[in-house]
Scaffold this active site. Structure first.
Site, PDB file in Angstrom:
ATOM      1  N   HIS A   1       9.696 -23.017   6.403  1.00 34.98           N
ATOM      2  CA  HIS A   1      10.969 -22.888   5.734  1.00 34.98           C
ATOM      3  C   HIS A   1      11.959 -24.050   6.277  1.00 34.98           C
ATOM      4  O   HIS A   1      12.795 -24.519   5.678  1.00 34.98           O
ATOM      5  CB  HIS A   1      11.350 -21.578   5.820  1.00 34.98           C
ATOM      6  CG  HIS A   1      12.156 -21.201   7.012  1.00 34.98           C
ATOM      7  ND1 HIS A   1      11.326 -20.360   7.789  1.00 34.98           N
ATOM      8  CD2 HIS A   1      13.361 -21.504   7.500  1.00 34.98           C
ATOM      9  CE1 HIS A   1      12.003 -20.281   8.964  1.00 34.98           C
ATOM     10  NE2 HIS A   1      13.220 -20.876   8.816  1.00 34.98           N
TER      11      HIS A   1
ATOM     12  N   HIS B   1       7.778 -25.381  13.133  1.00 34.27           N
ATOM     13  CA  HIS B   1       9.024 -26.188  12.620  1.00 34.27           C
ATOM     14  C   HIS B   1       9.296 -27.448  13.351  1.00 34.27           C
ATOM     15  O   HIS B   1       9.681 -28.501  12.791  1.00 34.27           O
ATOM     16  CB  HIS B   1       9.991 -25.104  12.727  1.00 34.27           C
ATOM     17  CG  HIS B   1       9.869 -23.744  12.299  1.00 34.27           C
ATOM     18  ND1 HIS B   1       9.335 -23.410  10.733  1.00 34.27           N
ATOM     19  CD2 HIS B   1      10.173 -22.456  12.718  1.00 34.27           C
ATOM     20  CE1 HIS B   1       9.245 -22.320  10.634  1.00 34.27           C
ATOM     21  NE2 HIS B   1       9.646 -21.722  11.633  1.00 34.27           N
TER      22      HIS B   1
ATOM     23  N   ARG C   1       0.735  -1.213   0.063  1.00 35.69           N
ATOM     24  CA  ARG C   1       0.068   0.076   0.048  1.00 35.69           C
ATOM     25  C   ARG C   1       0.965   1.357  -0.002  1.00 35.69           C
ATOM     26  O   ARG C   1       0.544   2.185  -0.493  1.00 35.69           O
ATOM     27  CB  ARG C   1      -0.848  -0.019   1.157  1.00 35.69           C
ATOM     28  CG  ARG C   1      -1.998  -0.942   1.260  1.00 35.69           C
ATOM     29  CD  ARG C   1      -2.693  -1.096   2.642  1.00 35.69           C
ATOM     30  NE  ARG C   1      -1.638  -0.998   3.617  1.00 35.69           N
ATOM     31  CZ  ARG C   1      -2.123  -1.083   4.760  1.00 35.69           C
ATOM     32  NH1 ARG C   1      -3.245  -0.898   5.464  1.00 35.69           N
ATOM     33  NH2 ARG C   1      -1.038  -1.138   5.806  1.00 35.69           N
TER      34      ARG C   1
ATOM     35  N   LYS D   1       3.499 -18.665   8.077  1.00 33.27           N
ATOM     36  CA  LYS D   1       3.163 -18.889   9.255  1.00 33.27           C
ATOM     37  C   LYS D   1       3.206 -17.612  10.080  1.00 33.27           C
ATOM     38  O   LYS D   1       3.692 -16.663   9.839  1.00 33.27           O
ATOM     39  CB  LYS D   1       4.355 -19.772  10.117  1.00 33.27           C
ATOM     40  CG  LYS D   1       5.528 -19.123  10.386  1.00 33.27           C
ATOM     41  CD  LYS D   1       6.303 -19.782  11.580  1.00 33.27           C
ATOM     42  CE  LYS D   1       7.381 -18.872  12.016  1.00 33.27           C
ATOM     43  NZ  LYS D   1       8.181 -19.506  12.958  1.00 33.27           N
TER      44      LYS D   1
ATOM     45  N   ASP E   1       6.230 -19.880  17.694  1.00 35.73           N
ATOM     46  CA  ASP E   1       7.049 -19.525  16.907  1.00 35.73           C
ATOM     47  C   ASP E   1       7.924 -20.663  16.506  1.00 35.73           C
ATOM     48  O   ASP E   1       8.501 -20.729  15.262  1.00 35.73           O
ATOM     49  CB  ASP E   1       7.954 -18.562  17.286  1.00 35.73           C
ATOM     50  CG  ASP E   1       9.225 -17.944  16.559  1.00 35.73           C
ATOM     51  OD1 ASP E   1       8.770 -17.697  15.327  1.00 35.73           O
ATOM     52  OD2 ASP E   1      10.420 -17.989  16.584  1.00 35.73           O
TER      53      ASP E   1
ATOM     54  N   GLU F   1      18.971 -20.744  20.101  1.00 39.43           N
ATOM     55  CA  GLU F   1      19.632 -19.916  19.477  1.00 39.43           C
ATOM     56  C   GLU F   1      20.288 -18.972  20.761  1.00 39.43           C
ATOM     57  O   GLU F   1      19.762 -18.573  21.573  1.00 39.43           O
ATOM     58  CB  GLU F   1      18.694 -18.857  18.722  1.00 39.43           C
ATOM     59  CG  GLU F   1      17.912 -19.851  17.817  1.00 39.43           C
ATOM     60  CD  GLU F   1      16.911 -18.996  16.877  1.00 39.43           C
ATOM     61  OE1 GLU F   1      17.302 -18.515  15.933  1.00 39.43           O
ATOM     62  OE2 GLU F   1      15.723 -18.850  17.360  1.00 39.43           O
TER      63      GLU F   1
ATOM     64  N   LYS G   1      15.769 -18.485  22.888  1.00 39.05           N
ATOM     65  CA  LYS G   1      16.226 -17.498  22.388  1.00 39.05           C
ATOM     66  C   LYS G   1      17.450 -17.057  23.791  1.00 39.05           C
ATOM     67  O   LYS G   1      17.167 -17.437  24.750  1.00 39.05           O
ATOM     68  CB  LYS G   1      15.505 -16.276  22.152  1.00 39.05           C
ATOM     69  CG  LYS G   1      14.806 -16.629  20.625  1.00 39.05           C
ATOM     70  CD  LYS G   1      14.207 -15.094  20.287  1.00 39.05           C
ATOM     71  CE  LYS G   1      13.448 -15.409  18.897  1.00 39.05           C
ATOM     72  NZ  LYS G   1      14.176 -15.808  17.670  1.00 39.05           N
TER      73      LYS G   1
HETATM   74  P1  NDP Z   1       5.771  -6.717   8.060  1.00 37.07           P
HETATM   75  O1  NDP Z   1       4.743  -6.030   9.055  1.00 37.07           O
HETATM   76  O2  NDP Z   1       7.144  -6.385   8.061  1.00 37.07           O
HETATM   77  O3  NDP Z   1       5.391  -6.759   6.612  1.00 37.07           O
HETATM   78  C1  NDP Z   1       4.033  -6.746   6.248  1.00 37.07           C
HETATM   79  C2  NDP Z   1       3.797  -5.824   4.893  1.00 37.07           C
HETATM   80  O4  NDP Z   1       2.399  -6.013   4.504  1.00 37.07           O
HETATM   81  C3  NDP Z   1       4.255  -4.569   4.968  1.00 37.07           C
HETATM   82  O5  NDP Z   1       5.019  -4.454   4.161  1.00 37.07           O
HETATM   83  C4  NDP Z   1       2.881  -3.748   4.704  1.00 37.07           C
HETATM   84  O6  NDP Z   1       3.113  -2.867   3.944  1.00 37.07           O
HETATM   85  C5  NDP Z   1       1.809  -5.010   3.972  1.00 37.07           C
HETATM   86  N1  NDP Z   1       0.487  -4.791   3.977  1.00 37.07           N
HETATM   87  C6  NDP Z   1      -0.245  -4.668   5.142  1.00 37.07           C
HETATM   88  N2  NDP Z   1      -1.564  -4.436   4.819  1.00 37.07           N
HETATM   89  C7  NDP Z   1      -1.488  -4.562   3.457  1.00 37.07           C
HETATM   90  C8  NDP Z   1      -2.549  -4.571   2.444  1.00 37.07           C
HETATM   91  N3  NDP Z   1      -3.895  -4.352   2.790  1.00 37.07           N
HETATM   92  N4  NDP Z   1      -2.309  -4.990   1.117  1.00 37.07           N
HETATM   93  C9  NDP Z   1      -1.004  -5.071   0.729  1.00 37.07           C
HETATM   94  N5  NDP Z   1      -0.035  -4.869   1.593  1.00 37.07           N
HETATM   95  C10 NDP Z   1      -0.348  -4.913   2.968  1.00 37.07           C
HETATM   96  O7  NDP Z   1       5.802  -8.353   8.575  1.00 37.07           O
HETATM   97  P2  NDP Z   1       6.692  -9.396   8.079  1.00 37.07           P
HETATM   98  O8  NDP Z   1       7.413  -9.361   6.674  1.00 37.07           O
HETATM   99  O9  NDP Z   1       7.517  -9.745   9.122  1.00 37.07           O
HETATM  100  O10 NDP Z   1       5.878 -10.713   8.129  1.00 37.07           O
HETATM  101  C11 NDP Z   1       4.841 -11.069   7.152  1.00 37.07           C
HETATM  102  C12 NDP Z   1       4.413 -12.674   7.385  1.00 37.07           C
HETATM  103  O11 NDP Z   1       5.475 -13.427   7.156  1.00 37.07           O
HETATM  104  C13 NDP Z   1       3.762 -12.768   8.594  1.00 37.07           C
HETATM  105  O12 NDP Z   1       2.539 -13.708   8.310  1.00 37.07           O
HETATM  106  C14 NDP Z   1       4.796 -13.286   9.610  1.00 37.07           C
HETATM  107  O13 NDP Z   1       4.176 -14.163  10.644  1.00 37.07           O
HETATM  108  C15 NDP Z   1       5.515 -14.016   8.453  1.00 37.07           C
HETATM  109  N6  NDP Z   1       7.021 -14.242   8.843  1.00 37.07           N
HETATM  110  C16 NDP Z   1       7.786 -13.390   8.796  1.00 37.07           C
HETATM  111  C17 NDP Z   1       9.197 -13.795   9.150  1.00 37.07           C
HETATM  112  C18 NDP Z   1      10.387 -12.708   9.222  1.00 37.07           C
HETATM  113  O14 NDP Z   1      11.275 -13.120   9.571  1.00 37.07           O
HETATM  114  N7  NDP Z   1       9.880 -11.412   9.214  1.00 37.07           N
HETATM  115  C19 NDP Z   1       9.909 -15.203   9.317  1.00 37.07           C
HETATM  116  C20 NDP Z   1       8.771 -15.993   8.970  1.00 37.07           C
HETATM  117  C21 NDP Z   1       7.347 -15.724   9.043  1.00 37.07           C
HETATM  118  P3  NDP Z   1       2.141  -1.559   3.525  1.00 37.07           P
HETATM  119  O15 NDP Z   1       1.604  -0.914   4.932  1.00 37.07           O
HETATM  120  O16 NDP Z   1       2.922  -0.399   2.869  1.00 37.07           O
HETATM  121  O17 NDP Z   1       0.918  -2.169   2.731  1.00 37.07           O
END
Ligand code: NDP
Length: 461
Positions: free
Chosen positions: A169, A231, A51, A139, A226, A207, A330
């Site tokens: 993963h 996992h 967004r 997840k 987590d 970890e 952790k």
């Molecule tokens: P973040 O909060 O960093 O990123 C989420 C993204 O979603 C943002 O970039 C946001 O951008 C976007 N977003 C939110 N609402 C909308 C929308 N309505 N339409 C389009 N985009 C949207 O989360 P993570 O990347 O950390 O995590 C994402 C998923 O991955 C989660 O389910 C998490 O549990 C999983 N995960 C994450 C890991 C990690 O290491 N980060 C590891 C394993 C799993 P914007 O607001 O600009 O739209």
């Protein structure tokens, strides 16, 4: 293997990453794509979607950085076909427009907060969907068994099970898949892989890392959800599954599911079978860590654990009576990431001095390696029992598991993702433990950051 896999394996795809500006995309998905392209050629249109917070130039530069080690021709081909779409994926019209713009079969990768993912699925249900659409979800998959079942029902109204990729993963790491080789590709371990020869099994993922800026996510999840709920239960499934004569989607996922269907907290008692703890201030590798409760973004009232231990039993003829202990945490001083299978001691042999001891087989979960502790007679005194350790490292270097995960998703092969009924089974195992913890029936212990955990907690030595 799913019917469509062979045909889909080399077909062009449009990989649409929802949440393109987020942490997962930047830290894991794009580098994973880079490592995938380094080893295999795929015809990919790459569309980042979000967004705000990211524009077309920033997206392109992130993709460029992530693909810098890929062969130049493959990198250029992806760069020529990547773009950023500014859209709210929960809005049916905006989502439909993104899907309609795809040049090939779309793979929607939900790198979104879970609540947003559920809303996007709701939107998907209401719009025309392209043929062959695949969904890849991260997840946590639901927050309990009922939630996972509800999410599965919703997903199955959108696409069939074989086009749903619930990403874990760990299943995409060569280390975990290496367990299959150790178990099934030789004649040494197969015959002893049962309750007659095996005394206990431990899966440990300790970890030294602490929160690394991810308190917003971790404080709502904790070590049990987590790591163990997802996992480590999958690792347990692979360690304990019955023999298979081929490695494909149905054999592997049936084998894992069969195990988890029959798994429950030891003695059916989630209180006695579990322990939880949280770190206090301490030092790791010369770094001073504050107490978990003093970390930015942590709400102490949530009483989130940073170390969890769960003892499980598998109610099958093969495993009845063998404890399976899963542990992860952790900020630990002696990080270990292994699965250890401990054997019952052999019968004493007249004429050999010393008590027979337990031998073990240890499989690395981070670095692909096997170690075997074996009782032998001593070199100095051949009439005395001794133990020797044999080690083999299967590969060097760190792996980028998301490369393997993405490869499978892009090829349309769900073998390395979690099947819907298995996702529900994982919650069924931990739901009673979570309920006991929320009711405070299990004390929240403490350990100093940098220590090995609270006194008296068993871990592999
Ligand atoms: P973040 O909060 O960093 O990123 C989420 C993204 O979603 C943002 O970039 C946001 O951008 C976007 N977003 C939110 N609402 C909308 C929308 N309505 N339409 C389009 N985009 C949207 O989360 P993570 O990347 O950390 O995590 C994402 C998923 O991955 C989660 O389910 C998490 O549990 C999983 N995960 C994450 C890991 C990690 O290491 N980060 C590891 C394993 C799993 P914007 O607001 O600009 O739209």
């Amino acid at each position: 293997m799913a019917e469509s896999v062979d045909a889909a394996a080399s077909a062009p795809v449009s990989l649409v990453i929802l949440g393109a500006g987020g942490d997962l995309t930047n830290r894991l998905l794009l580098p994973g794509l880079g490592s995938l392209l380094a080893t295999s050629d795929r015809d990919i249109e790459l569309i980042g979607c979000g967004r705000s917070g990211l524009d077309a130039d920033e997206w392109r530069s992130r993709v460029e950085t992530a693909l810098q080690d890929a062969p130049a021709d493959r990198r250029e081909r992806v760069l020529a076909r990547t773009r950023f779409e500014s859209a709210d994926a929960t809005d049916p019209d905006e989502l439909a427009a993104v899907l309609a713009s795809c040049a090939a079969t779309p793979v929607l990768y939900f790198a979104l907060p879970p609540a947003v993912s559920a809303k996007v699925c709701g939107a998907l249900e209401t719009i025309d969907r392209p043929d062959g659409l695949r969904l890849a979800l991260e997840k946590p998959f639901g927050t309990d068994e009922a939630g996972a079942r509800g999410l599965n029902t919703l997903l199955h109204r959108i696409v069939p099970e074989e086009r749903i990729f619930r990403v874990d993963h760990f299943l995409g790491t060569s280390t975990v898949l290496g367990i299959l080789g150790v178990r099934f590709a030789n004649r040494v371990f197969g015959p002893i892989w049962n309750r007659d020869s095996i005394e206990r099994v431990e899966v440990v993922y300790d970890e030294s890392l602490a929160l690394e800026g991810r308190a917003g996510y971790y404080d709502r999840s904790g070590a049990l959800i987590d790591m163990i709920q997802s996992h480590l239960l999958e690792v347990l499934g692979i360690l304990a599954m019955g023999p298979i004569d081929r490695i494909d989607e149905s054999a592997l996922r049936d084998g894992i599911h069969e195990v988890l269907e029959h798994t429950r907290p030891w003695g059916g008692d989630p209180v006695a079978a579990s322990r939880r703890a949280r770190y206090t201030a301490g030092e790791i590798d010369g770094r001073t860590l504050p107490s978990y409760v003093d970390e930015d973004g942590v709400d102490p009232d949530r009483r989130t654990e940073t170390l969890a231990r769960l003892e499980l039993e598998i109610d099958t003829d093969r495993w009845r009576g063998v404890p399976f202990v899963l542990r992860s945490g952790k900020a630990l001083g002696d990080p270990r990431t292994v699965a250890r299978v401990t054997l019952r001691p052999a019968a004493a042999v007249d004429g050999l001095q010393g008590e027979p001891r337990s031998d073990w087989i240890e499989l690395g979960l981070h670095v692909p390696a096997v170690r075997v502790r074996l009782t032998v007679n001593g070199g100095d005194d051949p009439f005395e029992i001794d133990q020797a350790t044999l080690s083999a490292r299967q590969a060097d270097g760190e792996l980028l598991p998301y490369g393997e995960v993405l490869d499978a998703v892009l090829a349309g092969d769900p073998m390395l993702s979690v099947r819907g009924d298995t996702a529900e089974a994982c919650w069924r195992i931990v739901d009673p433990v979570l309920a006991a913890w929320r009711a405070d029936e299990v004390p929240l212990e403490e350990y100093a950051a940098g220590s090995a955990g609270p006194d008296g907690w068993a871990s592999v030595s």
